[in-house]
Design a protein around this motif. Structure first.
Motif, PDB file in Angstrom:
ATOM      1  N   THR A 121       0.248   2.446   4.229  1.00  7.65           N
ATOM      2  CA  THR A 121       1.500   3.263   4.347  1.00  7.65           C
ATOM      3  C   THR A 121       1.682   3.871   2.784  1.00  7.65           C
ATOM      4  O   THR A 121       0.739   3.622   1.848  1.00  7.65           O
ATOM      5  CB  THR A 121       2.656   2.360   4.574  1.00  7.65           C
ATOM      6  OG1 THR A 121       2.636   1.362   3.570  1.00  7.65           O
ATOM      7  CG2 THR A 121       2.539   1.855   5.975  1.00  7.65           C
ATOM      8  N   ARG A 122       2.709   4.613   2.526  1.00  9.86           N
ATOM      9  CA  ARG A 122       2.535   5.002   1.073  1.00  9.86           C
ATOM     10  C   ARG A 122       3.034   4.104   0.207  1.00  9.86           C
ATOM     11  O   ARG A 122       2.286   3.925  -1.098  1.00  9.86           O
ATOM     12  CB  ARG A 122       4.277   5.995   1.160  1.00  9.86           C
ATOM     13  CG  ARG A 122       4.466   6.596  -0.135  1.00  9.86           C
ATOM     14  CD  ARG A 122       5.787   7.346  -0.301  1.00  9.86           C
ATOM     15  NE  ARG A 122       5.979   8.104  -1.491  1.00  9.86           N
ATOM     16  CZ  ARG A 122       6.443   7.392  -2.624  1.00  9.86           C
ATOM     17  NH1 ARG A 122       6.565   6.213  -2.665  1.00  9.86           N
ATOM     18  NH2 ARG A 122       6.595   8.165  -3.691  1.00  9.86           N
ATOM     19  N   ASP A 123       3.652   2.943   0.573  1.00 11.60           N
ATOM     20  CA  ASP A 123       3.938   1.706  -0.519  1.00 11.60           C
ATOM     21  C   ASP A 123       2.226   1.040  -0.651  1.00 11.60           C
ATOM     22  O   ASP A 123       2.177   0.890  -1.886  1.00 11.60           O
ATOM     23  CB  ASP A 123       4.907   0.772   0.278  1.00 11.60           C
ATOM     24  CG  ASP A 123       5.109  -0.234  -0.762  1.00 11.60           C
ATOM     25  OD1 ASP A 123       5.779  -0.160  -1.686  1.00 11.60           O
ATOM     26  OD2 ASP A 123       4.715  -1.424  -0.521  1.00 11.60           O
ATOM     27  N   THR A 124       1.669   0.955   0.474  1.00 13.97           N
ATOM     28  CA  THR A 124       0.246   0.255   0.082  1.00 13.97           C
ATOM     29  C   THR A 124      -0.434   1.165  -0.738  1.00 13.97           C
ATOM     30  O   THR A 124      -1.213   0.655  -1.527  1.00 13.97           O
ATOM     31  CB  THR A 124      -0.652   0.054   1.427  1.00 13.97           C
ATOM     32  OG1 THR A 124       0.482  -0.586   2.666  1.00 13.97           O
ATOM     33  CG2 THR A 124      -1.564  -0.704   1.325  1.00 13.97           C
ATOM     34  N   LEU A 125      -0.437   2.328  -0.618  1.00 13.76           N
ATOM     35  CA  LEU A 125      -1.280   3.499  -1.260  1.00 13.76           C
ATOM     36  C   LEU A 125      -0.776   3.428  -2.784  1.00 13.76           C
ATOM     37  O   LEU A 125      -1.831   3.242  -3.889  1.00 13.76           O
ATOM     38  CB  LEU A 125      -1.194   4.921  -0.925  1.00 13.76           C
ATOM     39  CG  LEU A 125      -1.969   5.024   0.426  1.00 13.76           C
ATOM     40  CD1 LEU A 125      -1.511   6.273   1.130  1.00 13.76           C
ATOM     41  CD2 LEU A 125      -3.435   5.012   0.153  1.00 13.76           C
ATOM     42  N   ILE A 126       0.496   3.619  -3.016  1.00 14.72           N
ATOM     43  CA  ILE A 126       1.145   3.688  -4.593  1.00 14.72           C
ATOM     44  C   ILE A 126       0.708   2.468  -5.265  1.00 14.72           C
ATOM     45  O   ILE A 126       0.494   2.492  -6.585  1.00 14.72           O
ATOM     46  CB  ILE A 126       2.722   3.975  -4.410  1.00 14.72           C
ATOM     47  CG1 ILE A 126       2.935   5.279  -3.684  1.00 14.72           C
ATOM     48  CG2 ILE A 126       3.175   3.935  -5.687  1.00 14.72           C
ATOM     49  CD1 ILE A 126       2.167   6.471  -4.161  1.00 14.72           C
ATOM     50  N   LYS A 127       0.810   1.330  -4.614  1.00 15.22           N
ATOM     51  CA  LYS A 127       0.721   0.077  -5.231  1.00 15.22           C
ATOM     52  C   LYS A 127      -0.718  -0.402  -5.421  1.00 15.22           C
ATOM     53  O   LYS A 127      -0.987  -1.559  -6.161  1.00 15.22           O
ATOM     54  CB  LYS A 127       1.527  -1.050  -4.777  1.00 15.22           C
ATOM     55  CG  LYS A 127       3.280  -0.844  -4.688  1.00 15.22           C
ATOM     56  CD  LYS A 127       3.726  -2.061  -4.130  1.00 15.22           C
ATOM     57  CE  LYS A 127       5.441  -1.682  -4.153  1.00 15.22           C
ATOM     58  NZ  LYS A 127       6.232  -2.888  -3.398  1.00 15.22           N
ATOM     59  N   GLY A 128      -1.493   0.377  -4.902  1.00 16.23           N
ATOM     60  CA  GLY A 128      -3.073   0.017  -4.985  1.00 16.23           C
ATOM     61  C   GLY A 128      -3.553  -1.097  -4.345  1.00 16.23           C
ATOM     62  O   GLY A 128      -4.585  -1.720  -4.597  1.00 16.23           O
TER      63      GLY A 128
ATOM     64  N   GLU B 107       0.297   8.916   9.807  1.00 14.06           N
ATOM     65  CA  GLU B 107       0.992  10.336   9.711  1.00 14.06           C
ATOM     66  C   GLU B 107       2.314  10.292   9.095  1.00 14.06           C
ATOM     67  O   GLU B 107       2.897  11.507   8.687  1.00 14.06           O
ATOM     68  CB  GLU B 107       1.273  10.715  11.282  1.00 14.06           C
ATOM     69  CG  GLU B 107       2.021   9.851  12.123  1.00 14.06           C
ATOM     70  CD  GLU B 107       1.087   8.717  12.619  1.00 14.06           C
ATOM     71  OE1 GLU B 107       1.776   7.871  13.475  1.00 14.06           O
ATOM     72  OE2 GLU B 107       0.091   8.340  12.203  1.00 14.06           O
ATOM     73  N   SER B 108       2.847   9.042   8.774  1.00 11.78           N
ATOM     74  CA  SER B 108       4.235   9.105   8.209  1.00 11.78           C
ATOM     75  C   SER B 108       4.240   9.351   6.704  1.00 11.78           C
ATOM     76  O   SER B 108       5.279   9.151   6.100  1.00 11.78           O
ATOM     77  CB  SER B 108       4.773   7.625   8.557  1.00 11.78           C
ATOM     78  OG  SER B 108       4.046   6.604   8.195  1.00 11.78           O
ATOM     79  N   VAL B 109       2.893   9.044   6.000  1.00 16.08           N
ATOM     80  CA  VAL B 109       2.810   9.237   4.297  1.00 16.08           C
ATOM     81  C   VAL B 109       2.951  10.642   3.933  1.00 16.08           C
ATOM     82  O   VAL B 109       2.378  11.409   4.606  1.00 16.08           O
ATOM     83  CB  VAL B 109       1.503   8.686   4.039  1.00 16.08           C
ATOM     84  CG1 VAL B 109       1.551   8.794   2.812  1.00 16.08           C
ATOM     85  CG2 VAL B 109       1.177   7.227   4.735  1.00 16.08           C
TER      86      VAL B 109
ATOM     87  N   ALA C 202      -9.258   8.836   5.076  1.00 20.10           N
ATOM     88  CA  ALA C 202      -9.149   9.188   6.375  1.00 20.10           C
ATOM     89  C   ALA C 202      -7.668   9.538   6.661  1.00 20.10           C
ATOM     90  O   ALA C 202      -6.763   8.874   6.300  1.00 20.10           O
ATOM     91  CB  ALA C 202      -9.774   8.602   7.538  1.00 20.10           C
ATOM     92  N   LEU C 203      -7.614  10.726   7.333  1.00 17.55           N
ATOM     93  CA  LEU C 203      -5.969  11.225   7.753  1.00 17.55           C
ATOM     94  C   LEU C 203      -5.879  10.777   9.172  1.00 17.55           C
ATOM     95  O   LEU C 203      -6.637  11.250  10.069  1.00 17.55           O
ATOM     96  CB  LEU C 203      -6.011  12.535   7.390  1.00 17.55           C
ATOM     97  CG  LEU C 203      -5.860  13.131   5.983  1.00 17.55           C
ATOM     98  CD1 LEU C 203      -5.483  14.445   5.772  1.00 17.55           C
ATOM     99  CD2 LEU C 203      -4.901  12.104   5.158  1.00 17.55           C
ATOM    100  N   ASP C 204      -4.755  10.031   9.466  1.00 16.97           N
ATOM    101  CA  ASP C 204      -4.655   9.607  10.831  1.00 16.97           C
ATOM    102  C   ASP C 204      -3.832  10.711  11.719  1.00 16.97           C
ATOM    103  O   ASP C 204      -2.809  11.282  11.151  1.00 16.97           O
ATOM    104  CB  ASP C 204      -4.023   8.362  11.101  1.00 16.97           C
ATOM    105  CG  ASP C 204      -3.951   7.720  12.401  1.00 16.97           C
ATOM    106  OD1 ASP C 204      -4.891   7.903  13.144  1.00 16.97           O
ATOM    107  OD2 ASP C 204      -3.002   6.942  12.633  1.00 16.97           O
TER     108      ASP C 204
END
Length: 399
Positions: free
Chosen positions: A65-72, A88-90, A111-113
């Motif tokens: 998710t966005r949170d998982t990505l941003i926080k590394g 797809e929600s990111v 990868a883009l889902d």
């Protein structure tokens, strides 16, 4: 309790490239719809269990998710074996783009889902290594356009939700490189040639151990007629899985040592391994997991005279032998309920079979409902499934 499933991703030659991992820490995560919690649970479980165990050395596709990505958080997993799958929600906002650029610099594949035409994540497509396109969300023309737009650059195109062999062929012809779905479990009859002799031997062995009265001499003769099966049988029985104190050097010795129940189980197992030896490792592993899962469920669910180990083991025999299920079952004497459920007909075993499939595909809500209908604890059932996976990996490790 950890709920785990994985779905294979194939290349154009139908070899396993990687697995998409599906986890929940508990059933409540599935029902809450909280994607951040589910993503964190995936990372946590991957660290706990190890990607080498979960993915057999192949790439792990991990939903982020966005949170998982941003926080590394995903950087806790090794870059060499992890594909960061962006949901797809990111949104493709500046922080997400920066996080993806950082992941690329560290060696992660992106990868883009569920990518669609005019997708809002197009800025991320320039960074993506793989773009996943779902068959049900796009038309054939849209898929062709997406392949033309992205497939000619650095992106590898992946077709999702491939349900039939015909869809696989069509997507492959369109230019897709990777494929995800259950098409390999539903083989088509591609020719009318006779079954090869060695495959017929596997069916004969399964037929022999399905008779009410076992004929050890006849069974020994069938086993000896197939050198590869003799080798596999002796190798399995002398492995640590079985734990015999003395080495077993002959089929006759093996049959003498084992009780009738174990002889039947042993031969069913090795015949299935033999039938699947030319197929994908995931196909065989799935059959072994289903078989052991059914066996562990046996004391807790009504199943009459049906053998739930055999039900699970035979559930993929059509794909292994590349023959329609009805043709395979004509050659094996089975009880009515087992045969009915394998042919997709009404059967008292259907809830048990559906429970196998629900856990395999990570459909936790369906698994919880089916468990409740069978008066089983969801936590106990999840434990059985994890034990079945562990056992199947030990068995298949000898391959």
């Amino acid at each position: 309790m950890r709920y785990v499933a994985r779905q294979p991703i194939f290349d154009r030659d139908e070899r396993v490239f990687g697995y998409e991992l599906l986890f929940r820490n508990g059933l409540e995560n599935c029902f809450s719809g909280n994607l951040d919690e589910a993503s964190r649970a995936t990372l946590d479980s991957s660290l706990l269990m190890g990607l080498d165990v979960l993915c057999d050395g192949r790439r792990a596709f991990v939903n982020c998710t966005r949170d998982t990505l941003i926080k590394g958080l995903v950087t806790l997993l090794p870059s060499a074996s992890t594909v960061v799958e962006i949901l797809e929600s990111v949104p493709a906002d500046p922080d997400v783009v920066a996080a993806c650029q950082s992941l690329k610099a560290q060696g992660y594949m992106l990868a883009l889902d569920d990518y669609i035409s005019e997708d809002a994540r197009e800025p991320l497509a320039q960074l993506a290594d793989i773009i996943k396109v779902e068959m049900q969300l796009t038309t054939e023309d849209q898929r062709s356009d997406l392949v033309k737009q992205f497939g000619s650059c650095q992106c590898l195109m992946l077709a999702e939700k491939i349900e039939t062999h015909a869809e696989f062929v069509r997507a492959r012809d369109q230019g897709f490189i990777y494929f995800q779905g259950y098409f390999f479990r539903r083989p088509e009859m591609l020719s009318t040639h006779d079954m090869p002799a060695h495959r017929l031997n596997y069916l004969r062995m399964l037929q022999e151990v399905s008779h009410p009265d076992l004929d050890p001499a006849g069974l020994e003769k069938l086993i000896k007629a197939e050198a590869s099966v003799c080798y596999r049988l002796l190798r399995y029985l002398n492995s640590a899985v079985f734990g015999f104190s003395k080495e077993i050097h002959s089929v006759k010795h093996a049959l003498a040592l084992l009780g009738e129940r174990d002889v039947r189980r042993w031969v069913r197992l090795v015949a299935a391994v033999g039938a699947g030896q030319d197929k994908t490792s995931d196909l065989l592993l799935s059959a072994l997991v289903r078989a052991r899962f059914g066996e562990l469920l046996s004391p807790t669910v009504p199943h009459g005279e049906s053998d739930l180990f055999l039900l699970g083991l035979l559930s993929l025999i059509d794909a292994m032998l590349e023959m329609p299920m009805e043709v395979v079952l004509e050659k094996i004497p089975l009880d009515h309920e087992t045969k009915a459920v394998l042919l997709g007909k009404a059967s008292v075993l259907r809830p048990v079979y559906q429970l196998m499939l629900a856990h395999e595909s990570g459909e936790w809500e369906a698994a919880a409902s089916l468990s409740q209908g069978l008066n089983l604890s969801s936590e106990d059932v999840a434990g059985y499934y994890w034990e079945a996976q562990r056992w199947a990996r030990e068995i298949s490790a000898g391959e």
